[in-house]
Design an enzyme around this catalytic site. Structure first.
Site, mmCIF file in Angstrom:
data_model
loop_
_atom_site.group_PDB
_atom_site.id
_atom_site.type_symbol
_atom_site.label_atom_id
_atom_site.label_comp_id
_atom_site.label_asym_id
_atom_site.label_seq_id
_atom_site.Cartn_x
_atom_site.Cartn_y
_atom_site.Cartn_z
ATOM 1 N N TYR A 201 0.666 -1.101 0.366
ATOM 2 C CA TYR A 201 0.063 0.046 -0.171
ATOM 3 C C TYR A 201 0.714 1.005 -0.541
ATOM 4 O O TYR A 201 1.670 1.877 1.315
ATOM 5 C CB TYR A 201 -1.079 -0.194 1.380
ATOM 6 C CG TYR A 201 -1.986 -0.700 1.258
ATOM 7 C CD1 TYR A 201 -3.534 -0.806 1.187
ATOM 8 C CD2 TYR A 201 -1.925 -1.895 1.581
ATOM 9 C CE1 TYR A 201 -4.428 -1.740 0.793
ATOM 10 C CE2 TYR A 201 -2.426 -3.210 1.489
ATOM 11 C CZ TYR A 201 -3.855 -3.295 2.021
ATOM 12 O OH TYR A 201 -4.873 -4.259 1.096
ATOM 13 N N HIS A 231 -4.584 -2.857 -7.743
ATOM 14 C CA HIS A 231 -5.678 -3.532 -7.118
ATOM 15 C C HIS A 231 -6.727 -2.343 -6.616
ATOM 16 O O HIS A 231 -8.043 -2.985 -7.652
ATOM 17 C CB HIS A 231 -5.839 -4.782 -5.873
ATOM 18 C CG HIS A 231 -6.707 -4.794 -5.364
ATOM 19 N ND1 HIS A 231 -7.611 -4.870 -4.354
ATOM 20 C CD2 HIS A 231 -6.989 -6.617 -5.544
ATOM 21 C CE1 HIS A 231 -8.634 -5.274 -4.233
ATOM 22 N NE2 HIS A 231 -8.229 -6.393 -5.372
ATOM 23 N N HIS A 232 -6.309 -1.041 -5.915
ATOM 24 C CA HIS A 232 -6.946 -0.445 -6.073
ATOM 25 C C HIS A 232 -6.767 0.466 -5.526
ATOM 26 O O HIS A 232 -5.629 1.093 -5.584
ATOM 27 C CB HIS A 232 -8.387 -0.639 -5.302
ATOM 28 C CG HIS A 232 -7.708 -0.819 -3.587
ATOM 29 N ND1 HIS A 232 -7.817 -1.780 -2.837
ATOM 30 C CD2 HIS A 232 -7.732 0.141 -2.650
ATOM 31 C CE1 HIS A 232 -7.317 -1.739 -1.361
ATOM 32 N NE2 HIS A 232 -7.040 -0.068 -1.679
ATOM 33 N N HIS A 297 -3.359 0.555 -4.059
ATOM 34 C CA HIS A 297 -3.097 -0.755 -3.166
ATOM 35 C C HIS A 297 -2.279 -1.927 -4.734
ATOM 36 O O HIS A 297 -3.217 -1.692 -5.845
ATOM 37 C CB HIS A 297 -4.313 -1.509 -2.798
ATOM 38 C CG HIS A 297 -3.763 -3.105 -2.366
ATOM 39 N ND1 HIS A 297 -4.562 -4.246 -2.363
ATOM 40 C CD2 HIS A 297 -2.435 -3.807 -2.147
ATOM 41 C CE1 HIS A 297 -4.383 -5.243 -1.897
ATOM 42 N NE2 HIS A 297 -2.949 -5.202 -2.015
ATOM 43 N N HIS A 360 -32.070 10.229 20.899
ATOM 44 C CA HIS A 360 -30.928 10.726 21.049
ATOM 45 C C HIS A 360 -30.593 11.111 19.274
ATOM 46 O O HIS A 360 -30.168 9.664 18.721
ATOM 47 C CB HIS A 360 -29.381 10.058 21.716
ATOM 48 C CG HIS A 360 -28.728 11.174 21.579
ATOM 49 N ND1 HIS A 360 -28.129 11.958 22.313
ATOM 50 C CD2 HIS A 360 -27.242 10.683 20.987
ATOM 51 C CE1 HIS A 360 -26.743 12.286 22.530
ATOM 52 N NE2 HIS A 360 -26.554 11.774 21.695
ATOM 53 N N HIS A 362 -27.884 14.348 18.433
ATOM 54 C CA HIS A 362 -27.261 15.142 18.472
ATOM 55 C C HIS A 362 -27.874 16.324 17.785
ATOM 56 O O HIS A 362 -29.661 16.171 18.108
ATOM 57 C CB HIS A 362 -25.860 14.928 17.750
ATOM 58 C CG HIS A 362 -24.791 14.366 17.992
ATOM 59 N ND1 HIS A 362 -23.858 14.518 19.455
ATOM 60 C CD2 HIS A 362 -25.073 12.899 18.545
ATOM 61 C CE1 HIS A 362 -23.239 13.409 19.896
ATOM 62 N NE2 HIS A 362 -24.101 12.682 19.252
#
Length: 407
Positions: A201, A231-232, A297, A360, A362
């Site tokens: 990577y 690969h990506h 990658h 809840h 936020h």
């Protein structure tokens, strides 16, 4: 080309030397709005269009030319001396094993034209979207594998290495959008020597070009230099605390970890991506001060040395800001809690009694509803507040009629 799921086109064409000017020229066939390269070197292009009302799909295959068991295949070509004596062959076939495809008893493909001239071979044909006989494959909205092969003579025999495959969604293909006054910039992994190791990577933090105003990115297009290694690609936006470029192996410094806002992604086998007109990636309103982290990658499975890579992402942008939801009055956000996972964190019981709920969200929340579902259908509300206030978060009791959760 094809496996079952799409017919195959196996053009065994004489001195098969196909040039793409027929496809990329000034004249565009409105009946063929979609196109894709089936081979990375842009030597094999498929164009197509379909009419769901007429249950018809039209193909045009162009090639630079000099195991399909179960495939629905069409074979065509121009015979020897084709320019002088026009000998055209075109047949509907199917594959049953690693042998010459068998001729279908019922010929369901219709040849529109088949030409070979000036180093270019083009075959245009149509068939029904639905299957006409047991040897035809149904074309659906799901992706299908297109398999193509060609020969250097007109003898229908084993194609050797002259073949390839690509997965394409024929009925849900995204056509390229034509946007006036558009430009592009690229973010590139420049002259990187890929390590001779199975997986690596590599990250490059770089600044985007300075632009004079705010624009919207509407198309992200990968240019992959080594399809057998890459690969990506992932692109992340960095926060203002990142102020300098750098390049090194990924996940080795905290500064790289700060760049986590995902902007774009590409995975092996994918192509360009265009955003719908309700979305655009903003760029240019920062004076060129924003940094991005490009992560690549490399999958060097044979651990070969000395490969140099220059893969990059092209970003097409326009001054016409697309209609995003910047000023939307409201939007819905959904979440799912599957009661089936509760036994993984506490002892399982015959049923689960909910006796209290705290809502809840936020600061963004205005209304909150918690529903109870069973077998994919909502049967009740556990709690709801149509006038939610962040400053008032009080536990509430669910209605007495609430049915127990069971698993």
């Amino acid at each position: 080309f094809g496996t079952c799921g799409i017919m195959g086109v196996s053009p065994l064409l004489v001195p098969l030397a196909l040039f793409l000017s027929h496809v990329l020229g000034a004249l565009v066939d409105p009946t063929l709005p979609f196109s894709d390269y089936l081979y990375p070197g842009n030597s094999t292009m498929l164009q197509w269009g379909f009419d769901l009302v007429k249950n018809s799909i039209l193909f045009e295959l162009s090639m630079k030319t000099a195991g399909m068991t179960g495939a629905d295949i069409v074979i065509g070509g121009v015979g020897p001396n084709g320019i002088i004596i026009l000998i055209i062959y075109f047949t509907d076939r199917h594959a049953v094993r690693n042998s010459v495809p068998l001729l279908d008893k019922q010929q369901d493909y219709e040849l529109v034209y088949l030409t070979e001239a000036y180093g270019q071979t083009v075959m245009k044909f149509r068939r029904s979207i639905s299957a006409c006989d047991e040897n035809d494959c149904l074309i659906t909205v799901m992706p299908v594998k297109l398999i193509y092969a060609y020969g250097e003579t007109d003898n229908i025999s084993f194609h050797g290495s002259h073949q390839g495959t690509k997965e394409v969604n024929l009925l849900k293909f995204m056509p390229r959008v034509s946007v006036p006054d558009s430009k592009y910039f690229d973010l590139t992994m420049t002259n990187f020597t890929v390590p001779a190791q199975n997986s690596h990577y590599h990250c490059k933090v770089m600044r985007n070009p300075a632009l004079d105003r705010k624009y919207h990115i509407y198309r992200v297009e990968p240019l992959i230099d080594n399809l057998d290694l890459v690969h990506h690609l992932l692109l992340y936006r960095c926060p203002p605390i990142v102020t300098s470029p750098k390049e090194q192996a990924c996940y080795t410094e905290e500064a790289q970890a700060e760049c986590y806002q995902t902007v774009a992604a590409w995975g092996v086998g994918g192509g360009a991506f265009e955003l719908p007109k309700v979305a655009g990636i903003p760029v240019g309103d920062d004076g060129g001060e924003t940094f991005y982290r490009l992560e690549v990658h490399y999958n060097n499975q044979y651990e070969t040395p000395s490969h140099v890579d220059n893969s990059d992402l092209l970003f097409y942008y326009t001054p016409q800001l697309w209609h995003c939801c910047d000023n939307a009055t409201d939007f819905l956000s959904y979440g799912l809690c599957d009661a089936g996972y509760i036994p993984q964190v506490q002892e399982a019981a015959q049923d689960l009694q909910v006796f209290s709920v705290i809502l809840h969200t936020h600061l963004a929340g205005r209304k909150v509803r918690v529903g109870q579902f069973r077998d994919g259908k909502q049967i009740d509300f556990v709690a709801m507040n149509e006038h939610y206030d962040f400053e008032f978060q009080q536990a509430v009791n669910p209605p007495k009629k609430l049915r127990p959760f069971c698993w």
